[in-house]
Design an enzyme around this catalytic site. Structure first.
Site, short mmCIF file in Angstrom:
data_model
loop_
_atom_site.label_atom_id
_atom_site.label_comp_id
_atom_site.label_asym_id
_atom_site.label_seq_id
_atom_site.Cartn_x
_atom_site.Cartn_y
_atom_site.Cartn_z
N HIS A 430 0.91 -1.20 -0.09
CA HIS A 430 -0.09 -0.09 0.00
C HIS A 430 1.06 1.37 0.15
CE1 HIS A 430 -3.97 -1.70 0.07
NE2 HIS A 430 -3.76 -2.33 1.03
N CYS A 761 29.66 2.01 -31.51
CA CYS A 761 28.92 2.16 -30.15
C CYS A 761 29.98 2.47 -29.23
CB CYS A 761 28.60 0.79 -29.87
SG CYS A 761 29.91 -0.74 -29.81
#
Length: 812
Positions: A430, A761
């Site tokens: 919760h 890359c």
């Protein structure tokens, strides 16, 4: 019966009569049970019964008077009034005709399950509960293992009274709900014997990022209230929806929670119907769900989401509670409601990429605690430790709430907080749900937070660095970067992302991109495996007792060292591949140097002391060596698992630091033996073009492999003869050097001759726009960038390509 409806009589059109929770259970009972989803039977006591009760003795009018002029922010007054109302409801007797109907329905349910008195769950169901734009979940009480008519009546009354807890009143006031226009129905549902099995919560969407293609499952031993209430740290699983629907087994993440306790039935006659007991060492070191169970739950989640979306005529992700019966082995769905945070974002909000970041990212910060990040924001302020609700009125606006665990009654306090930290809890408790809904950064499951921090201490809470949340000593300024994604123009040159942390994959996939140009295997080994691969291969030899115990603790939940290594690597790569699916994800196999391997757990037993590890025992040379071959085979098995078992065939393989053609042939043979063969099921195998020899003999390498990805970092180092780690010659290290541009050009031209992929890359395009411009003009296939460089580089490439087109030019 006037005040009772059995689940089989209900559907989602009955919200006003039985509330969202009961209506949804009825909907599933009618529509989803026929297709194989199991839902425990039961009945609802309607909202008409609630009003009938309140009419007794003038209770309704007294409630109106008690709520008159109550300010929901005045916590002390709110507590007094809410207590008075609950006592009033408890003191109001049930009318005899209503009580008789409840008993009759309970007898029918008990007979259905061949029991004299069925054990049931008694759950509240507010008439405004579980609607897509409101999270009433957990505001009213739930009671488990209720047995017999006396207990049943008592706990039904408890449910009705819980409509007037502090939090429930505060929430209704903040959302503009009239207190006397929200009624309560009560659901009575046959218990699932999860006290002998497991239970938890799942979402058909990623709760943190809104990634739609994953089912997120939390699980713990025993009844589910500990997971919902956040009193334990549960196990977590992610399953990828698209390939699950292709009958693959895409469990892309497993994370073991500590599960220190479990909720079980209390003996009859106890003060409470359930109790918590400590879990055994075996239980907290084991997953509370098998892989089969995880896949069944994920399939249930997909079907539930499809049904509710079809009914709503729009996409509707779901928040679902489930339970596994330890006696029968069956899995049941006990509740389902719409997810209330990610699903409420507007189309415009989804077109904005928002990133919280520190103003000075290089400023050294002391990490004092860490736990599970909720949300992606940063908050700072003074700590206020509150151990119980009695001291909630001492909390001041803008403070950081630190407590053991928040239950639903803490919401008035949480709304004032700049951040929340709890000792216990997982991402579906919760506290986490409320923190997401009110937009407050929270870190849950921070063991010892209330002991390590003190009231008045200045700290910064960061949930902006992935799945892990960090607590820093001191106040650090942050800023919010917002980018309108709807304005991005498409590019001919593919823009890929470099990624090493799977936990950021869902978030980074929301950036504009064409895929992943570099997924770093070694980062997954470092962060998930943590031990030297050979220390796992060789676990029972050459180990001190301490080292062996450390490795065995890392492996908890997995069958053996190989199972741990293969699955953990596959999960990391699977998470990245799923996040970007079906776009290509290029995975570079491990590229640690010997000095880096040596620093890992157990590494000193396996690594040489090299004078120059940058040029030593690394990359492809390690893979086929007699000493490391088995560990590399495990790595290959993990990659094959991603493609074959998970079905993530968008994953491609890239080999680093390949020195010779002969090495290339040896590595390809190892890959082939491990079910990784170029062309099989669309697999492509590339190499890092990062050595001068790769450029000089490009035609020979490209006759073996499917393409190049230029590693500009090592290629610059080795072309210019510069140690990239040396400050003394760092001024010479420059990817813009003419020799480097010629190297890039030759690599691109070679790939074009062979009609094969060519990307880059390395760091260069992220740092230097002029290098990006050169590569685009030369016609490189793709440019892969660090995430923070993607948007500016994308815009620059789009602008450059438009200029070339306007002048009648194209990339070569």
């Amino acid at each position: 019966m006037r005040y009772i409806k059995f689940f089989k009589e209900l559907n989602n059109k009955n919200v006003n009569l039985v509330g969202g929770k009961n209506a949804s259970i009825g909907e599933m009972f009618q529509e989803l049970v026929p297709i194989g989803i199991k839902v425990p039977d039961g009945f609802a006591i309607t909202s008409e019964a609630y009003w009938y009760l309140l009419e007794q003795g003038g209770a309704k009018q007294k409630i109106i008077e008690l709520l008159e002029n109550v300010d929901a922010t005045e916590i002390d007054v709110l507590k007094i009034r809410s207590k008075q109302i609950r006592e009033l409801i408890f003191g109001t007797p049930f009318p005899s005709d209503l009580r008789d109907e409840i008993f009759q329905a309970y007898e029918i349910l008990s007979q259905q399950y061949h029991m004299k008195e069925a054990d049931v769950a008694v759950r509240s169901s507010a008439t405004a509960e579980d609607l897509p734009d409101a999270s009433f979940a957990g505001q009213q009480d739930t009671y488990l293992n209720i047995k017999g008519k006396t207990e049943l009546i008592h706990y039904i009354k408890s449910c009705l009274a819980s409509l007037f807890t502090d939090r429930a009143i505060s929430y209704r006031a903040s959302r503009g709900f009239d207190h006397l226009k929200v009624a309560l129905s009560v659901g009575v549902q046959k218990m699932v014997r999860a006290d002998k099995g497991s239970a938890g919560v799942m979402f058909s969407i990623d709760t943190e990022t809104g990634f739609k293609d994953a089912v997120f499952i939390t699980s713990a031993w025993g009844l589910g209230e500990n997971v919902v209430g956040g009193t334990i740290n549960p196990d977590e699983f992610y399953v990828f929806k698209p390939t699950l629907e292709q009958n693959k087994r895409p469990i892309i993440k497993r994370q073991l929670g500590n599960k220190t306790q479990k909720m079980v039935y209390a003996p009859r006659g106890s003060e409470h119907p359930t109790r918590n007991i400590k879990t055994t060492k075996k239980e907290w070191q084991s997953f509370s769900l098998s892989d089969e169970d995880v896949l069944i739950l994920a399939k249930y989640a997909i079907e539930i989401e499809k049904h509710y979306s079809k009914e709503a005529k729009q996409y509707r992700p779901m928040d679902i509670e489930w339970a596994k019966d330890g006696e029968s082995g069956e899995i049941f769905i006990v509740q389902a409601r719409p997810e209330t945070v990610q699903s409420q974002k507007t189309k415009e909000e989804n077109q904005v990429f928002e990133k919280f970041k520190f103003k000075n990212p290089n400023e050294k910060k002391e990490i004092i605690l860490q736990g599970r990040a909720i949300g992606s924001k940063i908050g700072s302020g003074k700590v206020r430790i509150i151990n119980d609700l009695e001291h909630m009125n001492s909390f001041k606006e803008g403070e950081i709430l630190v407590t053991d665990n928040t239950d639903p009654d803490w919401e008035p306090c949480m709304k004032k907080a700049s951040a929340v930290i709890t000792n216990r809890g997982g991402r579906t408790c919760h506290a986490a749900i409320v923190a997401r809904e009110i937009g407050v950064p929270a870190i849950v499951g921070v063991s010892g937070a209330t002991d390590s921090l003190y009231t008045g201490m200045e700290i910064t809470v960061s949930c902006a660095e992935g799945e892990e949340g960090y607590v820093y000593a001191g106040i650090y300024e942050h800023e919010i970067e917002r980018v309108e994604l709807s304005n991005m123009q498409e590019t001919q040159t593919k823009i890929y992302i470099n990624i090493g942390n799977p936990e950021k994959a869902f978030s980074f996939s929301q950036l504009p991109n064409h895929g992943v140009g570099l997924a770093r295997m070694e980062m997954i080994i470092l962060n998930q495996i943590k031990a030297h691969p050979l220390a796992l291969v060789d676990l029972h030899h050459k180990k001190s007792v301490k080292e062996k115990n450390e490795i065995e603790n890392l492996m908890a939940g997995y069958a053996n060292p190989k199972d741990f290594f293969v699955k953990k690597i596959a999960e990391g790569i699977g998470m990245i591949s799923a996040a970007f699916y079906p776009k290509p994800v290029i995975v570079r196999t491990s590229d640690f140097k010997s000095n880096e391997y040596m620093r890992m757990l157990g590494g000193s037993s396996y690594e040489p002391n090299e004078e120059n590890p940058m040029l030593g025992y690394r990359g492809a040379s390690r893979y086929y060596s007699e000493s490391y071959n088995e560990a590399f085979s495990w790595e290959c098995e993990a990659l094959a698992l991603v493609r074959e078992e998970m079905g993530l065939t968008n994953m491609k393989v890239m080999i680093p630091f390949l020195r010779t053609i002969e090495e290339g042939k040896k590595v390809l043979e190892i890959l082939r033996k491990n079910n990784l063969e170029s062309g099989k099921n669309g697999l492509e195998i590339y190499i890092m073009c990062e050595l001068p020899v790769n450029v000089i003999l490009a035609d020979d390498f490209l006759s073996l492999f499917d393409g190049f990805s230029i590693g500009s970092n090592d290629l610059t180092q080795l072309t210019l003869g510069v140690d990239r780690d040396s400050e003394l010659v760092s001024h010479v290290f420059d990817e813009r050097n003419e020799a480097m541009l010629k190297m890039f050009k030759k690599a691109i031209e070679a790939c074009k001759r062979h009609n094969k992929y060519c990307g880059i890359c390395g760091q260069a395009p992220s740092d230097y726009p002029e290098v990006t411009e050169f590569l685009v003009k030369e016609g490189i296939t793709s440019i892969s960038l660090n995430p923070d460089s993607v948007i500016p580089t994308w815009n620059a490439v789009a602008k450059l390509e438009k200029e070339l087109k306007d002048h009648g030019l194209t990339a070569r």
